[in-house]
Enzyme design. Structure first.
Site, PDB file in Angstrom:
ATOM      1  N   HIS A 147       0.848  -1.189   0.000  1.00 14.10           N
ATOM      2  CA  HIS A 147       0.000   0.000   0.000  1.00 14.10           C
ATOM      3  C   HIS A 147       0.878   1.230   0.000  1.00 14.10           C
ATOM      4  CE1 HIS A 147      -3.182   2.777   1.146  1.00 14.10           C
ATOM      5  NE2 HIS A 147      -3.983   1.856   0.653  1.00 14.10           N
TER       6      HIS A 147
ATOM      7  N   ASP B  36      -7.922  -5.464  -0.361  1.00 13.18           N
ATOM      8  CA  ASP B  36      -8.395  -6.314  -1.452  1.00 13.18           C
ATOM      9  C   ASP B  36      -8.052  -7.781  -1.265  1.00 13.18           C
ATOM     10  OD1 ASP B  36      -9.513  -4.256  -3.045  1.00 13.18           O
ATOM     11  OD2 ASP B  36      -7.487  -3.577  -3.461  1.00 13.18           O
TER      12      ASP B  36
END
Ligand code: COA
Length: 467
Positions: free
Chosen positions: A347, A403
Site C-alpha cells: 500500500h 483487497d
C-alpha cells in the site's frame, strides 16, 4: 470461530480492533491536526507521493499505526455498530445522524433506488460483454441524463417542454423528476457554502445529486451483475436497508441477517480512504466545475485499474492459479523472481497491517467455514499471507491490503468476481461525493506541474526528408 449471528460478527470486529491496538502500540504517536498555513512545504515523490492536495475533515489514514478514521470515528467502531447509511451521512455531513435525520436520509436513498430509464438505456448495450466498471461508468452518465436537464440550452425548461419530452408524449399528473431538482442544484453550484443537511434534508447545492449517486450506483451495479448472468434487473425492495437491498437486487432473494451485516460492513470499510487515486480523480474533475456525476465517473474509471480497486478481482485469479496451499512457496518464488507484484499486498500509505484487512481476514475465515470452494480459497490465501510475511513484512513493510480478503467474503455471499470492483464503487461513491462537496466549498482548479526533461531548439523538417 463461527460467525453465524450478527452479535458474533460484532465480537469478531471488536477483537480485530483490540489486536490492532496492541500490535501498533509501539509505533510513535502521530502528529495530529493543527492549523495549516498555505502554501505548505512538503516533499513530493513520483506519483505525487507526499504531495498535499487539499485540507479535509472527512477522513484520516495513518500508515504506521494502521489507523483509518472517518470524521473522528475509528473504523473498527463504525464496522461493529453502524450501517452504510449512517456512515454515508457522517462522511457527507460531518456528524452521525439523529434518528429523524437517519429516517429522512434512508427514505431519500430508497426514493432514488429506482432508475428505470437509466437501466433501460444501459441494457440497450451489450453490457454482459463489457467490462463491468466500464458499464458502471456509463450507467452513471445515464443517471445524469435521467436526473437533470443541465445539457439543455436556454436554462430551465418550461413545464410544457418537460412534459412533451416525456417518452409517452402525454401530459403527466406530476412534473418529471429532474425538473424541480436538477436545475436548482446545478445553478446554485456557483454560489457555494459548506454542505449542511438542514433539518428536512432539503435540496442544497449538489447534495441531492450526491444522494442520488450513493443510492443509484448500487442499483446499476446490481443490474450489471444480473445482466451478466442473463437475468433481468429486479425492482428494489423499499422494506430493506441499503446493503440488504443491494444483495437482494443481485441474488434475487432476501439476505439472511448475517449476510446483510457482512455486506454492510464491507460497504462501511470501503467508503473512504484519504486522497487515494480514484478520490483524487473525482476531486480533480470536480475542481473544473464539471458536475458531480461526471466527477464520480472519473472516480469509477480510476478505481477500475488493477493497482487500485481492480486488485480484488486479481486476488481471486491468483488464488485459483495457485490452486493449493502446497503450491504457494514456488508460486511466490516465481512471481518475485520475475519482479511481478502480488495483488492484495502493499500500500502507498500503510506500512502496517491494513485495518480493513484485519476485519475482512477473520470474516473470510469464519464465513468460509461452510462453503467448500471459499474455504479452499481461504486456505490458499492464508498460506500466501504467511509466505509473504516471511519475505516482505520486515524489510519492505508489505502486508495484506483491503483487497486481499474481500473477494473471498463476497464469494461467500454468492457474488461473481467481475462484480467485486463495482461493489468497491458502490461504497466509495460515498467518499467521492463527500470529498467533492467539501473541496468545492473552497475550490481551486487543480493544476500541478510536470518537470520538462525533453529537448529544445529542434528544427522542423518536412515529411519527405525524415527518412
Ligand atoms: N508484491 C510484491 N512486491 C511489492 C508489492 C507487491 N504487492 N507491493 C510493493 N512491492 C515492492 C515493490 O516492488 C518495491 O520494491 P523495490 O523497492 O525492490 O523496488 C517496494 O515494494 C515498494 O513498492 P512501490 O511500488 O514503490 O509501492 P507503491 O506505493 O508505489 O505502490 C501499490 C503501492 C499498492 C500500487 C503496490 O503495493 C501494488 O502494486 N500492490 C499490488 C496491487 C494491489 O493490491 N493494489 C491494491 C491497493 S489497496
Amino acid at each position: 470461530m463461527m460467525c453465524n449471528t450478527v452479535d458474533k460478527i460484532k465480537d469478531l470486529i471488536l477483537a480485530a480492533g483490540e489486536k490492532a491496538r496492541l500490535e501498533t502500540g509501539n509505533e510513535a504517536e502521530p502528529e495530529l491536526s493543527r492549523n495549516v498555513q498555505w502554501p505548505v512545504t512538503c516533499t513530493v515523490g513520483p506519483g505525487l507521493e507526499g504531495a498535499i492536495a487539499c485540507e479535509s475533515k472527512i477522513g484520516y489514514v495513518h500508515g504506521a499505526k494502521g489507523w483509518l478514521i472517518y470524521r473522528g470515528y475509528d473504523i473498527f467502531e463504525l464496522c461493529a455498530y453502524s450501517t452504510f447509511e449512517e456512515v454515508s451521512f457522517l462522511l457527507m455531513h460531518g456528524h452521525l445522524p439523529n434518528s429523524r435525520e437517519l429516517e429522512l436520509f434512508k427514505n431519500k436513498l430508497i426514493g432514488y433506488r429506482k432508475l428505470n430509464k437509466t437501466l433501460r438505456w444501459l441494457l440497450g448495450f451489450d453490457v454482459e460483454a463489457m467490462n463491468a466498471m466500464a458499464a458502471l461508468r456509463m450507467g452513471t452518465n445515464f443517471m445524469r441524463q435521467e436526473f437533470t436537464y443541465m445539457d439543455q440550452e436556454g436554462g430551465r425548461p418550461t413545464t410544457s417542454d418537460a412534459i412533451s419530452s416525456d417518452e409517452d408524449s402525454i401530459p403527466m399528473e406530476t412534473l418529471p423528476r429532474g425538473e424541480e431538482r436538477a436545475i436548482y442544484e446545478f445553478k446554485d453550484f456557483q454560489s457555494r457554502k459548506e454542505p449542511q443537511a438542514d433539518s428536512d434534508l432539503q435540496n442544497t447545492w449538489g447534495v441531492e445529486a450526491c444522494y442520488h449517486l450513493i443510492s443509484g450506483v448500487a442499483t446499476i451495479a446490481a443490474a450489471i451483475a444480473r445482466n451478466r448472468k442473463g437475468l433481468l434487473p429486479l425492482e428494489p425492495d423499499p422494506s430493506l436497508g441499503h446493503a440488504a437491498n443491494f444483495l437482494y437486487m443481485i441474488n434475487g432473494r432476501k439476505p439472511t441477517p448475517v449476510e446483510e451485516r457482512v455486506m454492510d460492513i464491507a460497504l462501511i470499510l470501503h467508503a473512504d480512504h484519504g486522497m487515494n487515486a480514484s478520490t483524487f480523480a473525482s476531486v480533480v474533475t470536480a475542481s473544473t466545475l464539471a458536475d458531480v456525476y461526471l466527477s464520480v465517473g472519473s472516480g469509477i474509471a480510476a478505481l477500475s485499474g488493477p493497482l487500485h480497486g481492480g486488485a480484488n478481482e486479481e486476488v481471486i485469479k491468483q488464488l485459483k492459479e495457485i490452486g493449493d496451499p502446497a503450491n504457494v512457496k514456488t508460486w511466490v518464488d516465481n512471481k518475485l523472481a520475475a519482479k511481478k507484484k502480488i495483488s492484495g499486498f502493499g500500500h502507498r500509505v500503510y506500512k502496517a497491517y491494513d485495518p480493513r484487512a484485519r476485519v475482512l481476514g477473520p470474516l473470510a475465515e469464519c464465513l468460509s467455514e461452510e462453503n467448500a470452494e471459499a474455504r479452499n480459497l481461504f486456505n490458499i490465501a492464508s498460506a500466501l499471507e504467511k509466505e509473504m510475511a516471511v519475505r516482505m513484512s520486515q524489510e519492505k513493510k508489505i502486508f495484506p491490503n483491503v483487497d486481499f480478503y474481500s473477494g473471498i467474503v463476497y464469494s461467500t455471499l454468492g457474488i461473481d468476481p467481475e462484480i467485486f470492483t463495482p461493489i468497491f464503487a458502490v461504497s466509495r461513491v460515498a467518499g467521492w461525493t463527500s470529498r467533492v462537496l467539501e473541496y468545492l466549498s473552497h475550490n481551486r482548479i487543480f493544476r500541478p506541474r510536470a518537470i520538462y526533461s525533453g529537448e529544445f531548439n529542434k528544427k522542423y523538417a518536412p515529411v519527405e526528408s525524415r527518412g
